[in-house]
Every structure is written in structure tokens, then in C-alpha cells.
Design an enzyme around this catalytic site. Sequence first.
Site, PDB file in Angstrom:
ATOM      1  N   SER A  20       0.561  -1.168  -0.013  1.00  0.00           N
ATOM      2  CA  SER A  20       0.119  -0.092   0.058  1.00  0.00           C
ATOM      3  C   SER A  20       0.795   1.204  -0.012  1.00  0.00           C
ATOM      4  O   SER A  20       1.946   1.372   0.829  1.00  0.00           O
ATOM      5  CB  SER A  20      -0.760  -0.010   1.185  1.00  0.00           C
ATOM      6  OG  SER A  20      -1.780   1.364   1.492  1.00  0.00           O
ATOM      7  N   SER A  45      -3.996   3.619   1.262  1.00  0.00           N
ATOM      8  CA  SER A  45      -4.795   3.706   2.338  1.00  0.00           C
ATOM      9  C   SER A  45      -6.023   4.915   1.895  1.00  0.00           C
ATOM     10  O   SER A  45      -5.788   5.936   1.995  1.00  0.00           O
ATOM     11  CB  SER A  45      -4.391   3.756   3.793  1.00  0.00           C
ATOM     12  OG  SER A  45      -3.539   2.771   3.888  1.00  0.00           O
ATOM     13  N   ASN A  68       9.309   8.004   5.140  1.00  0.00           N
ATOM     14  CA  ASN A  68       8.161   8.844   4.692  1.00  0.00           C
ATOM     15  C   ASN A  68       7.299   9.388   5.660  1.00  0.00           C
ATOM     16  O   ASN A  68       7.142   8.625   6.655  1.00  0.00           O
ATOM     17  CB  ASN A  68       7.428   8.020   3.446  1.00  0.00           C
ATOM     18  CG  ASN A  68       6.294   6.969   4.184  1.00  0.00           C
ATOM     19  OD1 ASN A  68       5.047   7.716   4.197  1.00  0.00           O
ATOM     20  ND2 ASN A  68       6.535   5.950   4.426  1.00  0.00           N
ATOM     21  N   CYS A 125      -2.688   4.458  12.152  1.00  0.00           N
ATOM     22  CA  CYS A 125      -2.947   5.993  12.300  1.00  0.00           C
ATOM     23  C   CYS A 125      -3.408   6.727  13.476  1.00  0.00           C
ATOM     24  O   CYS A 125      -4.029   5.773  14.351  1.00  0.00           O
ATOM     25  CB  CYS A 125      -3.712   6.456  11.309  1.00  0.00           C
ATOM     26  SG  CYS A 125      -5.245   5.528  10.815  1.00  0.00           S
ATOM     27  N   LYS A 160      -3.443  -4.685   8.997  1.00  0.00           N
ATOM     28  CA  LYS A 160      -1.982  -4.527   8.762  1.00  0.00           C
ATOM     29  C   LYS A 160      -1.591  -4.030  10.198  1.00  0.00           C
ATOM     30  O   LYS A 160      -2.018  -3.247  10.795  1.00  0.00           O
ATOM     31  CB  LYS A 160      -1.822  -3.647   7.790  1.00  0.00           C
ATOM     32  CG  LYS A 160      -0.403  -3.177   7.503  1.00  0.00           C
ATOM     33  CD  LYS A 160      -0.113  -2.639   6.073  1.00  0.00           C
ATOM     34  CE  LYS A 160       1.205  -2.115   5.719  1.00  0.00           C
ATOM     35  NZ  LYS A 160       1.448  -1.415   4.743  1.00  0.00           N
ATOM     36  N   ILE A 186       4.977  -5.932   8.022  1.00  0.00           N
ATOM     37  CA  ILE A 186       4.717  -4.702   9.026  1.00  0.00           C
ATOM     38  C   ILE A 186       4.281  -3.575   8.363  1.00  0.00           C
ATOM     39  O   ILE A 186       5.014  -3.309   7.257  1.00  0.00           O
ATOM     40  CB  ILE A 186       5.882  -4.618   9.953  1.00  0.00           C
ATOM     41  CG1 ILE A 186       7.154  -4.214   9.309  1.00  0.00           C
ATOM     42  CG2 ILE A 186       5.883  -5.805  10.963  1.00  0.00           C
ATOM     43  CD1 ILE A 186       8.301  -3.947  10.212  1.00  0.00           C
ATOM     44  N   THR A 188       5.364   0.582   8.465  1.00  0.00           N
ATOM     45  CA  THR A 188       6.716   1.307   8.743  1.00  0.00           C
ATOM     46  C   THR A 188       7.121   1.514  10.391  1.00  0.00           C
ATOM     47  O   THR A 188       6.208   1.648  11.032  1.00  0.00           O
ATOM     48  CB  THR A 188       6.803   2.717   8.070  1.00  0.00           C
ATOM     49  OG1 THR A 188       5.669   3.616   8.409  1.00  0.00           O
ATOM     50  CG2 THR A 188       6.682   2.792   6.563  1.00  0.00           C
TER      51      THR A 188
HETATM   52  C1  LIG Z   1       5.704   6.540   0.260  1.00  0.00           C
HETATM   53  C2  LIG Z   1       5.131   5.504   1.206  1.00  0.00           C
HETATM   54  C3  LIG Z   1       3.617   5.717   1.495  1.00  0.00           C
HETATM   55  C4  LIG Z   1       3.105   4.393   1.922  1.00  0.00           C
HETATM   56  N1  LIG Z   1       1.614   4.646   2.260  1.00  0.00           N
HETATM   57  C5  LIG Z   1       1.114   3.594   3.097  1.00  0.00           C
HETATM   58  C6  LIG Z   1      -0.404   3.604   3.188  1.00  0.00           C
HETATM   59  O1  LIG Z   1      -0.924   4.363   2.667  1.00  0.00           O
HETATM   60  N2  LIG Z   1      -1.121   2.614   3.821  1.00  0.00           N
HETATM   61  C7  LIG Z   1      -0.182   1.712   4.777  1.00  0.00           C
HETATM   62  O2  LIG Z   1      -0.784   0.549   5.010  1.00  0.00           O
HETATM   63  N3  LIG Z   1       1.044   1.538   4.140  1.00  0.00           N
HETATM   64  C8  LIG Z   1       1.780   2.471   3.553  1.00  0.00           C
HETATM   65  N4  LIG Z   1       3.352   2.449   3.513  1.00  0.00           N
HETATM   66  C9  LIG Z   1       3.849   1.174   4.056  1.00  0.00           C
HETATM   67  C10 LIG Z   1       4.082   0.037   3.109  1.00  0.00           C
HETATM   68  O3  LIG Z   1       3.020  -0.260   2.606  1.00  0.00           O
HETATM   69  C11 LIG Z   1       5.123  -0.905   3.802  1.00  0.00           C
HETATM   70  O4  LIG Z   1       4.250  -1.464   4.775  1.00  0.00           O
HETATM   71  C12 LIG Z   1       6.316  -0.443   4.415  1.00  0.00           C
HETATM   72  O5  LIG Z   1       6.921   0.591   3.271  1.00  0.00           O
HETATM   73  C13 LIG Z   1       7.410  -1.499   4.467  1.00  0.00           C
HETATM   74  O6  LIG Z   1       7.753  -2.281   3.013  1.00  0.00           O
HETATM   75  P1  LIG Z   1       8.928  -1.817   2.191  1.00  0.00           P
HETATM   76  O7  LIG Z   1      10.122  -1.759   3.286  1.00  0.00           O
HETATM   77  O8  LIG Z   1       8.799  -2.923   1.503  1.00  0.00           O
HETATM   78  O9  LIG Z   1       8.581  -0.552   1.745  1.00  0.00           O
HETATM   79  C14 LIG Z   1       3.924   3.567   2.670  1.00  0.00           C
HETATM   80  C15 LIG Z   1       5.260   3.488   2.600  1.00  0.00           C
HETATM   81  C16 LIG Z   1       5.863   4.212   1.681  1.00  0.00           C
HETATM   82  C17 LIG Z   1       7.433   4.159   1.579  1.00  0.00           C
END
Ligand SMILES: Cc1cc2nc3c(=O)[nH]c(=O)nc-3n(C[C@H](O)[C@H](O)[C@H](O)COP(=O)(O)O)c2cc1C
Length: 299
Positions: A20, A45, A68, A125, A160, A186, A188
Site C-alpha cells: 500500500s 490507504s 516517509n 494512524c 495490517k 509490518i 513502517t
Molecule cells: C511512500 C510510502 C507510502 C506509504 N503509504 C502507506 C499507506 O498509505 N498505507 C499503508 O498501510 N502503508 C503505507 N506504506 C507502508 C508500506 O505499505 C510498507 O508496509 C512499508 O513501506 C514496508 O515495506 P517496504 O520496506 O517494502 O517499503 C507506505 C510506504 C511508503 C514508503
Amino acid sequence: MDISREFSGIRLKNPLILASGVVGNSLQKMIDAYRAGASCVVTKSTSIKPRKGYPKPTFYFDGVIAINAVGLSNPGAEKMQRILKNMENVPFIASVFGKNEEEYVAAVKVLDRAGPIGFELNLSCPHVKGYGTEIGHDTQLVSLIVEQVKEATRKPVFVKLSPNTEKIIAIAKSAEDAGADGVVAINTVKAMMIDAETGRAVVSNRIGGLSGEAIRPIALRCVYELYEELNIPIIGVGGISKWEHVVQFAMAGATAVEIGTAAYYKIDVFREILSGIKEYMWKKSLASFEELVGLSHRI
Ligand SMILES: Cc1cc2nc3c(=O)[nH]c(=O)nc-3n(C[C@H](O)[C@H](O)[C@H](O)COP(=O)(O)O)c2cc1C
């Protein structure tokens, strides 16, 4: 060799899902991820009402770590639902958030009209009812949200999880007991970075979420611990950029995985990972990806 996945009432042609938010609200980029090999995509989201999010800069990447703080900007469920109707048969999971159970249910009901294969509840959130804590830290509120969302849709519901709590297992258990069809681990990791020249935080909100390579061992540990405690499937996410990482997450107990930061820069990452997994399975004489799931718990 079978790399398809069937769990919680969904069928995927392979274990790779676009996480996401990383491509924002861009329909085209979600379609591109699918064309590049992802078996399905998770939407940004979405809340019942539109949200502007934080001013720029909202994203920082130094080649190794990413931070982010986008502020959950989204066009609101009604508009998102209209956008998603143009998904060109790309299977998608709709990610929703809200500040209480009513808002989650309202967003799910609207987005259900766009035809998602499931829902992902983003529980990380801030909310008002718990005086500034986060929904993802409150087991009772998680139960309430999951129960009410399950009543509002017939689609599978995934929760999540936030790593920013010592109660991740208790939160996951309360989601399972309330009827969740799976968990996603997970989101972030709460973090910060400061520019040494200016002294300023690198994102406008100052505090943000760490993603990418650095969080993989944290995510892997969460998936491993969750697998020991849960009976519902786990989708692993955090720092995946190579086929080896997907194998690691499967061995820890992930039924499927999501890829975020790595896809932000290189949408082709899905294709590369898929060919790596197939070669690995061929070398190891594995007939099915399922054989890898939870392997580290059995040896
Ligand atoms: C720019 C950005 C925007 C994100 N927006 C959302 C979001 O809207 N909803 C959500 O559940 N996770 C969001 N995430 C988290 C990611 O879905 C993911 O859980 C997290 O980045 C870890 O995975 P990765 O290391 O592969 O990026 C966002 C991550 C990034 C980097």
C-alpha cells in the site's frame, strides 16, 4: 512448479503483492506493477473523507534507508472508488483507515462497490478516542473495528500491523479472534533523520516511517513470532527487494509478501524476483512454494 497462492478466500498467481501507498494514488502505476509481475496490488490507504496530507518534503531516500511522512493523503472513498473502477481487471486489495470503527465501516462499504478481492485495514494512524495513542496499539478497538468491518463486507479482511508496539502479538490475536482472515506484517517503523548541514528533519512532519532494507530483520522477526501464535495466514512486508528475501519471509511463515520501497524505484523488481524464485525452487527440487512456508520453524 506451483507458485500460485490460495489463502483466506483469495487466489493469486504468485506470492508477490504491491504494498500500500508507495505508488501513491496512481492507477497507472498500480496497473504497471501488475504488468511487471505482481499478482495483485494494495491501494493507497483511503478514508471516508478526503485528506490533504503533509506538505513536501514527504519522502527521503539515501540509497539505503527510506523515510516517509505522507500524512495519508487520499481523495476520499467515493472518488477512490470511481478511480478503482478503471483497474482493467487488475486484482486489488483496498486499504482503508479511519479514526474510529464507524469511519472504517463507511469507507469499506463505499470501496466494496469498486470490486476489491479483499480489504486491508491500516491500523497505524492516530485516532481521537484513545487520547492520541494509535489504533494499532489498542486490542479492544482492533476487535471492534474488525468485527464491524466483517459484518459490513463478505470480502476477506486483512489487518495490517504496526511494529511500533510491544503488543504486536496481542493485537494480532485480537484481530484473529474478531474474525480477521489474515494479518499483514509490518507497516513502517517510527523513525527520524536530520540533515547535518541544515539541522532540519528530512521530512516536513519531522517524524516519519522507516521502510526498505533496514527494516527487513524487524519484519522477519515479527512474521516469525506471529506464525508461532496465529492460525490465520500472514502476509510479510518490509525491506523486500530480492528473491532471497521472499524465501526468507516464507521460511519465517509468510504465505505471501508485499513489496513497497523497492517497487518505488524499480517496478520491474517483481519480474526479477519471480524468475529468481523459480530458479531457486528448481535447484532445490521444490514442487510448490507452499513447502517453504514456515520451514524455519520445523528445522
Ligand atoms: C511512500 C510510502 C507510502 C506509504 N503509504 C502507506 C499507506 O498509505 N498505507 C499503508 O498501510 N502503508 C503505507 N506504506 C507502508 C508500506 O505499505 C510498507 O508496509 C512499508 O513501506 C514496508 O515495506 P517496504 O520496506 O517494502 O517499503 C507506505 C510506504 C511508503 C514508503
